[in-house]
Enzyme design. Sequence first.
Site, PDB file in Angstrom:
ATOM      1  N   ASP A  77      -9.872   3.075   1.638  1.00  0.00           N
ATOM      2  CA  ASP A  77     -10.065   2.698   3.051  1.00  0.00           C
ATOM      3  C   ASP A  77     -10.586   3.923   3.807  1.00  0.00           C
ATOM      4  O   ASP A  77     -11.532   3.828   4.591  1.00  0.00           O
ATOM      5  CB  ASP A  77      -8.746   2.242   3.690  1.00  0.00           C
ATOM      6  CG  ASP A  77      -8.271   0.905   3.142  1.00  0.00           C
ATOM      7  OD1 ASP A  77      -9.126   0.072   2.781  1.00  0.00           O
ATOM      8  OD2 ASP A  77      -7.052   0.693   3.084  1.00  0.00           O
TER       9      ASP A  77
ATOM     10  N   GLY B 221     -15.737  -2.896  11.987  1.00  0.00           N
ATOM     11  CA  GLY B 221     -15.053  -2.588  10.729  1.00  0.00           C
ATOM     12  C   GLY B 221     -15.696  -3.168   9.479  1.00  0.00           C
ATOM     13  O   GLY B 221     -15.176  -2.978   8.373  1.00  0.00           O
TER      14      GLY B 221
ATOM     15  N   GLY C 226      -4.473   4.387  18.796  1.00  0.00           N
ATOM     16  CA  GLY C 226      -3.557   3.711  17.869  1.00  0.00           C
ATOM     17  C   GLY C 226      -3.019   4.679  16.838  1.00  0.00           C
ATOM     18  O   GLY C 226      -3.718   5.627  16.441  1.00  0.00           O
ATOM     19  N   ALA C 227      -1.772   4.469  16.419  1.00  0.00           N
ATOM     20  CA  ALA C 227      -1.115   5.414  15.509  1.00  0.00           C
ATOM     21  C   ALA C 227      -0.429   4.703  14.354  1.00  0.00           C
ATOM     22  O   ALA C 227       0.636   5.120  13.898  1.00  0.00           O
ATOM     23  CB  ALA C 227      -0.122   6.277  16.288  1.00  0.00           C
ATOM     24  N   GLY C 228      -1.036   3.626  13.836  1.00  0.00           N
ATOM     25  CA  GLY C 228      -0.483   2.914  12.682  1.00  0.00           C
ATOM     26  C   GLY C 228      -1.135   3.383  11.388  1.00  0.00           C
ATOM     27  O   GLY C 228      -1.659   4.500  11.296  1.00  0.00           O
ATOM     28  N   GLY C 229      -1.085   2.523  10.375  1.00  0.00           N
ATOM     29  CA  GLY C 229      -1.601   2.882   9.055  1.00  0.00           C
ATOM     30  C   GLY C 229      -3.093   3.185   9.051  1.00  0.00           C
ATOM     31  O   GLY C 229      -3.547   4.136   8.404  1.00  0.00           O
TER      32      GLY C 229
ATOM     33  N   LYS D 295       0.814  -1.225   0.000  1.00  0.00           N
ATOM     34  CA  LYS D 295       0.000   0.000   0.000  1.00  0.00           C
ATOM     35  C   LYS D 295       0.850   1.280   0.000  1.00  0.00           C
ATOM     36  O   LYS D 295       0.440   2.296  -0.533  1.00  0.00           O
ATOM     37  CB  LYS D 295      -0.946   0.016   1.199  1.00  0.00           C
ATOM     38  CG  LYS D 295      -2.104  -0.966   1.071  1.00  0.00           C
ATOM     39  CD  LYS D 295      -3.103  -0.762   2.204  1.00  0.00           C
ATOM     40  CE  LYS D 295      -4.164  -1.839   2.176  1.00  0.00           C
ATOM     41  NZ  LYS D 295      -5.248  -1.574   3.123  1.00  0.00           N
TER      42      LYS D 295
ATOM     43  N   LEU E 234     -12.309  -0.823  14.351  1.00  0.00           N
ATOM     44  CA  LEU E 234     -12.060  -1.204  12.952  1.00  0.00           C
ATOM     45  C   LEU E 234     -11.947  -2.712  12.765  1.00  0.00           C
ATOM     46  O   LEU E 234     -12.000  -3.206  11.647  1.00  0.00           O
ATOM     47  CB  LEU E 234     -10.801  -0.507  12.422  1.00  0.00           C
ATOM     48  CG  LEU E 234     -10.841   1.019  12.406  1.00  0.00           C
ATOM     49  CD1 LEU E 234      -9.632   1.568  11.657  1.00  0.00           C
ATOM     50  CD2 LEU E 234     -12.120   1.562  11.791  1.00  0.00           C
TER      51      LEU E 234
END
Length: 289
Positions: free
Chosen positions: A111, A257, A136-139, A75, A234
């Site tokens: 997304d 999600g 959370g701080a990911g993708g 991605k 999600l």
Amino acid sequence: MAEGRKINTETEILGLIGYPLEHTFSPYLHNYALDKLDLNYVYLTFEIRPENLQEGIKGLKSLGIRGVNVTIPYKEKVLSFLDEVDSLADEIGAVNTIINKDENLKGFNTDALGFKRMLEEDGDFEINNKKVLIIGAGGASRAVGSVLCRNGIKELYLINRTRKKAEELGHIWQKNYPHVKIETGILAPEYYNLLLKRVDLVVDTTPVGMSPEIDVPPVISTEKFHSNLLVVDLVYNPAVTTILDAARKAGAKTLNGQGMLLYQGIEAFELWTGVDPDNIEWPGDIFKI
Ligand code: ATR
């Protein structure tokens, strides 16, 4: 090949690229919709090994493939091989949908668009002016925060296990959206319990509670959840995670999600075919695929 459609010289090709490609929802979803709408396309999977990614992307042009979804681990990597990237996808730094129009490859992030559509259509949630807590701080968090800021939220609080990652993402958003109040912190109850009184929406973007680890406690303590919140997890398997269960018990509205998964596909489908498949009837077991 889905029943009822004939492959002929006019058939346009859609697909999914990733590596490895395991059991995935997208071929089922897209071929089901193409079938129902009697559109002359077919959706296939293309497992491209990492060393062949650039060649594979070039191949989309030379073979006239109309569009693809992009999944793990590509991605982020595909961005540099595209001719054009939509501004939201560019900001998120991730593309999950490519359209090939006259040998011009343009990338999108459906997304994020799917998340927005889920909030609006399934959550009856008007994004403008709202206050939001993201965990959370990911993708996934990147996609959610960017699309919320872009659509006019007033305050955004980002909490994460690792402080540095929250701070880095918070800085990016603050630079791009100076009018949104942005604060970052860690998963400390004395901080987030105050925020829970203030916000309208909580989005858990962590994988905590995902099958098979379905009995783990929620990523934050849910004591201060209340009935004026919309709580989104999600995770879509299981449909009700421990955080959503606690939110329901507190009288909050909840979304998992599944809507985002379906709508990211719907948004991609519409980008490729020009047809919104939202009105077709999906099978009851669609998320069990
Ligand atoms: P994705 O791209 O799907 O968002 P990711 O980039 O791996 O996935 O990000 C997962 C996020 O969930 C991260 O913010 C991670 O926290 P760290 O930055 O501290 O690693 C968070 N996360 C994962 N497992 C967690 C757990 N058990 N408790 C708290 N946070 C967790």
